[in-house]
Design a protein around this motif. Structure first.
Motif, PDB file in Angstrom:
ATOM      1  N   HIS A   1      42.098  21.793  39.844  1.00 22.74           N
ATOM      2  CA  HIS A   1      41.464  21.804  38.268  1.00 22.74           C
ATOM      3  C   HIS A   1      41.374  23.094  38.126  1.00 22.74           C
ATOM      4  O   HIS A   1      41.129  24.205  38.142  1.00 22.74           O
ATOM      5  CB  HIS A   1      39.930  21.688  38.851  1.00 22.74           C
ATOM      6  CG  HIS A   1      40.112  20.297  38.801  1.00 22.74           C
ATOM      7  ND1 HIS A   1      39.828  19.021  38.557  1.00 22.74           N
ATOM      8  CD2 HIS A   1      38.786  20.051  40.269  1.00 22.74           C
ATOM      9  CE1 HIS A   1      39.416  17.931  38.932  1.00 22.74           C
ATOM     10  NE2 HIS A   1      38.803  18.638  40.103  1.00 22.74           N
ATOM     11  N   PRO A   2      43.175  23.839  37.830  1.00 24.36           N
ATOM     12  CA  PRO A   2      43.396  25.195  37.473  1.00 24.36           C
ATOM     13  C   PRO A   2      43.543  25.465  36.035  1.00 24.36           C
ATOM     14  O   PRO A   2      43.096  24.641  35.194  1.00 24.36           O
ATOM     15  CB  PRO A   2      45.023  24.586  37.511  1.00 24.36           C
ATOM     16  CG  PRO A   2      44.762  23.532  37.513  1.00 24.36           C
ATOM     17  CD  PRO A   2      43.889  22.591  38.027  1.00 24.36           C
ATOM     18  N   LEU A   3      42.212  26.347  35.838  1.00 19.81           N
ATOM     19  CA  LEU A   3      41.900  26.394  34.325  1.00 19.81           C
ATOM     20  C   LEU A   3      42.257  27.725  33.772  1.00 19.81           C
ATOM     21  O   LEU A   3      42.826  28.011  32.650  1.00 19.81           O
ATOM     22  CB  LEU A   3      40.273  27.349  34.023  1.00 19.81           C
ATOM     23  CG  LEU A   3      38.989  25.152  34.581  1.00 19.81           C
ATOM     24  CD1 LEU A   3      38.130  25.767  34.522  1.00 19.81           C
ATOM     25  CD2 LEU A   3      39.841  24.021  33.328  1.00 19.81           C
ATOM     26  N   SER A   4      42.635  28.675  34.592  1.00 17.32           N
ATOM     27  CA  SER A   4      42.693  30.226  34.150  1.00 17.32           C
ATOM     28  C   SER A   4      44.442  30.016  34.162  1.00 17.32           C
ATOM     29  O   SER A   4      44.975  29.527  34.663  1.00 17.32           O
ATOM     30  CB  SER A   4      42.123  31.745  34.528  1.00 17.32           C
ATOM     31  OG  SER A   4      42.159  31.183  36.348  1.00 17.32           O
ATOM     32  N   LYS A   5      45.105  31.407  34.431  1.00 12.70           N
ATOM     33  CA  LYS A   5      46.629  31.036  34.530  1.00 12.70           C
ATOM     34  C   LYS A   5      46.592  31.773  36.016  1.00 12.70           C
ATOM     35  O   LYS A   5      47.590  31.303  36.106  1.00 12.70           O
ATOM     36  CB  LYS A   5      47.117  32.897  33.592  1.00 12.70           C
ATOM     37  CG  LYS A   5      48.325  33.596  33.580  1.00 12.70           C
ATOM     38  CD  LYS A   5      48.712  34.932  33.295  1.00 12.70           C
ATOM     39  CE  LYS A   5      50.185  35.356  33.368  1.00 12.70           C
ATOM     40  NZ  LYS A   5      49.694  35.441  35.121  1.00 12.70           N
ATOM     41  N   GLU A   6      46.194  32.440  36.573  1.00 12.07           N
ATOM     42  CA  GLU A   6      46.200  33.008  37.927  1.00 12.07           C
ATOM     43  C   GLU A   6      45.656  31.302  38.353  1.00 12.07           C
ATOM     44  O   GLU A   6      46.533  31.071  39.136  1.00 12.07           O
ATOM     45  CB  GLU A   6      44.714  33.782  38.100  1.00 12.07           C
ATOM     46  CG  GLU A   6      44.583  34.984  37.612  1.00 12.07           C
ATOM     47  CD  GLU A   6      44.193  35.171  36.167  1.00 12.07           C
ATOM     48  OE1 GLU A   6      43.454  33.995  36.031  1.00 12.07           O
ATOM     49  OE2 GLU A   6      44.614  36.196  35.887  1.00 12.07           O
ATOM     50  N   ASP A   7      45.299  30.664  38.076  1.00  9.98           N
ATOM     51  CA  ASP A   7      44.663  29.392  38.730  1.00  9.98           C
ATOM     52  C   ASP A   7      46.000  28.144  38.344  1.00  9.98           C
ATOM     53  O   ASP A   7      46.976  27.532  40.106  1.00  9.98           O
ATOM     54  CB  ASP A   7      43.896  28.004  37.602  1.00  9.98           C
ATOM     55  CG  ASP A   7      42.610  28.410  38.650  1.00  9.98           C
ATOM     56  OD1 ASP A   7      42.204  29.548  39.157  1.00  9.98           O
ATOM     57  OD2 ASP A   7      41.422  28.150  37.821  1.00  9.98           O
ATOM     58  N   PHE A   8      47.122  28.423  37.621  1.00 12.53           N
ATOM     59  CA  PHE A   8      48.553  28.097  36.923  1.00 12.53           C
ATOM     60  C   PHE A   8      49.319  28.435  38.420  1.00 12.53           C
ATOM     61  O   PHE A   8      50.567  28.044  38.506  1.00 12.53           O
ATOM     62  CB  PHE A   8      48.702  27.590  35.788  1.00 12.53           C
ATOM     63  CG  PHE A   8      48.288  27.106  35.420  1.00 12.53           C
ATOM     64  CD1 PHE A   8      48.828  24.891  35.019  1.00 12.53           C
ATOM     65  CD2 PHE A   8      46.734  26.905  34.161  1.00 12.53           C
ATOM     66  CE1 PHE A   8      47.720  24.234  34.238  1.00 12.53           C
ATOM     67  CE2 PHE A   8      46.159  25.631  33.362  1.00 12.53           C
ATOM     68  CZ  PHE A   8      46.058  24.534  33.599  1.00 12.53           C
ATOM     69  N   ASP A   9      49.209  29.765  37.975  1.00 12.20           N
ATOM     70  CA  ASP A   9      50.483  30.760  38.696  1.00 12.20           C
ATOM     71  C   ASP A   9      50.371  30.214  40.609  1.00 12.20           C
ATOM     72  O   ASP A   9      51.646  29.677  40.869  1.00 12.20           O
ATOM     73  CB  ASP A   9      49.853  31.739  38.609  1.00 12.20           C
ATOM     74  CG  ASP A   9      50.172  32.869  37.697  1.00 12.20           C
ATOM     75  OD1 ASP A   9      51.019  32.082  36.636  1.00 12.20           O
ATOM     76  OD2 ASP A   9      49.672  33.783  36.997  1.00 12.20           O
ATOM     77  N   LEU A  10      49.023  30.042  40.652  1.00 16.15           N
ATOM     78  CA  LEU A  10      49.061  29.396  42.549  1.00 16.15           C
ATOM     79  C   LEU A  10      49.261  28.122  42.859  1.00 16.15           C
ATOM     80  O   LEU A  10      50.352  27.623  43.067  1.00 16.15           O
ATOM     81  CB  LEU A  10      47.297  29.444  42.829  1.00 16.15           C
ATOM     82  CG  LEU A  10      46.993  28.617  43.964  1.00 16.15           C
ATOM     83  CD1 LEU A  10      47.972  29.783  45.418  1.00 16.15           C
ATOM     84  CD2 LEU A  10      45.210  28.836  43.953  1.00 16.15           C
ATOM     85  N   VAL A  11      48.982  26.885  41.422  1.00 12.73           N
ATOM     86  CA  VAL A  11      49.977  25.654  41.760  1.00 12.73           C
ATOM     87  C   VAL A  11      51.343  26.206  41.679  1.00 12.73           C
ATOM     88  O   VAL A  11      52.205  24.802  42.456  1.00 12.73           O
ATOM     89  CB  VAL A  11      48.839  24.908  40.101  1.00 12.73           C
ATOM     90  CG1 VAL A  11      49.887  23.720  40.175  1.00 12.73           C
ATOM     91  CG2 VAL A  11      48.058  24.766  40.494  1.00 12.73           C
ATOM     92  N   TYR A  12      51.306  26.599  40.784  1.00 10.39           N
ATOM     93  CA  TYR A  12      52.862  26.935  40.420  1.00 10.39           C
ATOM     94  C   TYR A  12      53.903  27.598  41.818  1.00 10.39           C
ATOM     95  O   TYR A  12      54.739  26.904  41.999  1.00 10.39           O
ATOM     96  CB  TYR A  12      53.766  27.819  39.278  1.00 10.39           C
ATOM     97  CG  TYR A  12      54.189  26.577  37.718  1.00 10.39           C
ATOM     98  CD1 TYR A  12      54.939  26.095  38.068  1.00 10.39           C
ATOM     99  CD2 TYR A  12      53.347  26.648  36.954  1.00 10.39           C
ATOM    100  CE1 TYR A  12      54.470  25.487  36.516  1.00 10.39           C
ATOM    101  CE2 TYR A  12      52.940  26.395  35.609  1.00 10.39           C
ATOM    102  CZ  TYR A  12      54.266  25.282  35.770  1.00 10.39           C
ATOM    103  OH  TYR A  12      54.049  24.203  34.326  1.00 10.39           O
TER     104      TYR A  12
END
Length: 432
Positions: A121-132
């Motif tokens: 459940h990504p929410l912030s920019k850091e979360d999406f960086d982790l997913v990518y």
């Protein structure tokens, strides 16, 4: 007179001169002895018999032996006390190690759980960086596996299938990003309203916190309550009409283009409600009313407290200062939109361009270096010696220092878990 050569001895040279002084005691005493006609009891008399004569050397040897005994007992007590302190330190050390192991275990479990939640459940920019970053690691592993096991047309087909899978995953991530953007916008709106309606707070002369509502905060609180009522779901028709009437009375206090548009939309919704229009057909209209009313709340003319929170300055002359050109998107942006490194000589590209490059090509994750940098800054604040260098470093600088200089491991134990390592001063008295 002729002096004689014969030596003469006299009393003055052979004796010491003495001097007799008479003194009178202040009290008279007497001693009674037994005699004829007088008997004195001898029950309490003491007979003193002289003992063996002790020389000075014998007395010194006896004193020395006693001193040695005292020293031996004192040293024994001191040794027992030291051993006891060492034992207590050892016990405290073992307990501290157990607590540290337990803390590290809990932190690791919490970190893994947070990373799992951030990936799901990504929410912030850091979360999406982790997913990518996880997507990039998966893609590299698949490419290496394909290159090692296949060749020729089979390899090209496998790479094409891998690209299709990657495209589907990127599309799924973008859908999550849209959902997260909506949640973040909703959260930011609520945070803005709470800050506007918050009372003024300060610490009084008695050390107790004091808070006070001003006319501006009271106005902001009323606008916040109206906006929250406007966003409520599952209201009856009469309740919705009451909310619209309250909103209409609120915005009619000012006459401008924005308030006229809001009043026109309110009248339109009220007319549709009276005609019995279904709720799902009014969602777009209600969203327009909420958006315009939020714009009304963010206007300092209608809500003076918003002037302290909006990012766009009210003075147009300030917009001409600290404006720089982005080489990536070709836009002129304020200095806050650029991220500088320690060896940068110019502004370069803005944060948005770097984000796009990270998502499309690099896909780097700085989560562990971000936590490491935060930990080091807390340690540097504890020295309280005015250190500045560590506060100018970014996550990328710390990553280069960790991976390229120290090999991403401890110089003492060769431990490679970055979450368990930290960077310390070479000399505690000298800053970085």
């Amino acid at each position: 007179y002729v002096p004689s050569s014969t030596p003469k001895n006299c009393r003055d040279t052979q004796t010491v001169r003495t001097k007799n002084v008479k003194s009178q005691t202040k009290s008279d005493t007497s001693t009674q002895m037994t005699k004829t006609g007088c008997w004195v009891s001898d029950r309490e008399d003491k007979i003193i018999i002289p003992g063996t004569y002790v020389t000075a050397d014998e007395k010194f040897e006896k004193m020395l032996s006693k001193v040695i005994i005292l020293q031996s007992y004192f040293r024994q007590w001191k040794a027992k006390r030291y051993v006891e302190s060492v034992r207590q330190d050892h016990i405290r050390r073992i307990e501290w190690e157990k607590r540290e192991e337990e803390r590290k275990r809990r932190d690791k479990e919490r970190r893994l759980k947070e990373e799992y939640q951030r990936r799901m459940h990504p929410l912030s920019k850091e979360d999406f960086d982790l997913v990518y970053h996880a997507l990039e690691l998966w893609r590299r592993e698949e490419v290496e596996h394909i290159n090692a096991t296949k060749s020729g047309p089979e390899r090209k087909a496998a790479l094409a299938g891998l690209m299709d899978e990657e495209t589907e995953l990127i599309a799924s991530i973008e859908r999550h990003k849209l959902v997260a953007r909506k949640e973040n916008n909703k959260r930011s709106k609520q945070k803005f309203l709470d800050k506007c309606a918050a009372p003024k707070k300060w610490i009084g002369f008695d050390g107790m916190p004091t808070q006070m509502d001003t006319p501006n905060t009271t106005r902001a609180k009323d606008l916040k309550e109206t906006y929250e009522s406007l966003d409520k779901r599952y209201l009856t028709r009469e309740e919705r009409l009451d909310v619209l009437l309250q909103l209409k009375l609120t915005v009619k206090e000012h006459d401008c283009r924005l308030t006229k548009d809001i009043v026109e939309l309110i009248d339109r919704e009220a007319d549709l409600l009276m005609r019995g229009t279904k709720e799902r057909n009014l969602e777009g209209l209600r969203q327009r009313i909420s958006t315009l009313f939020l714009q009304y709340i963010k206007t300092p003319l209608f809500n003076p407290e918003a002037a302290n929170l909006i990012k766009v300055p009210q003075d147009p002359s300030t917009l001409r200062k600290n404006i720089y050109y982005c080489r990536g998107c070709g836009s002129y942006l304020p200095s806050t939109e650029f991220e500088l490194s320690t060896n940068a000589r110019g502004m370069g590209r803005c944060r948005k361009c770097k984000k796009l490059e990270s998502e499309g090509r690099l896909r780097e994750d700085f989560s562990k270096y971000r936590s490491l940098l935060h930990q080091i800054r807390q340690i540097e604040e504890g020295f309280n010696d005015g250190s500045r260098i560590i506060f100018l470093m970014t996550e990328a600088d710390l990553r280069y220092l960790t991976e390229n200089i120290w090999g991403a491991q401890s110089v003492l134990s060769q431990w490679e878990d970055t979450y368990d390592l930290t960077l310390v001063r070479w000399n505690r008295r000298v800053e970085w």
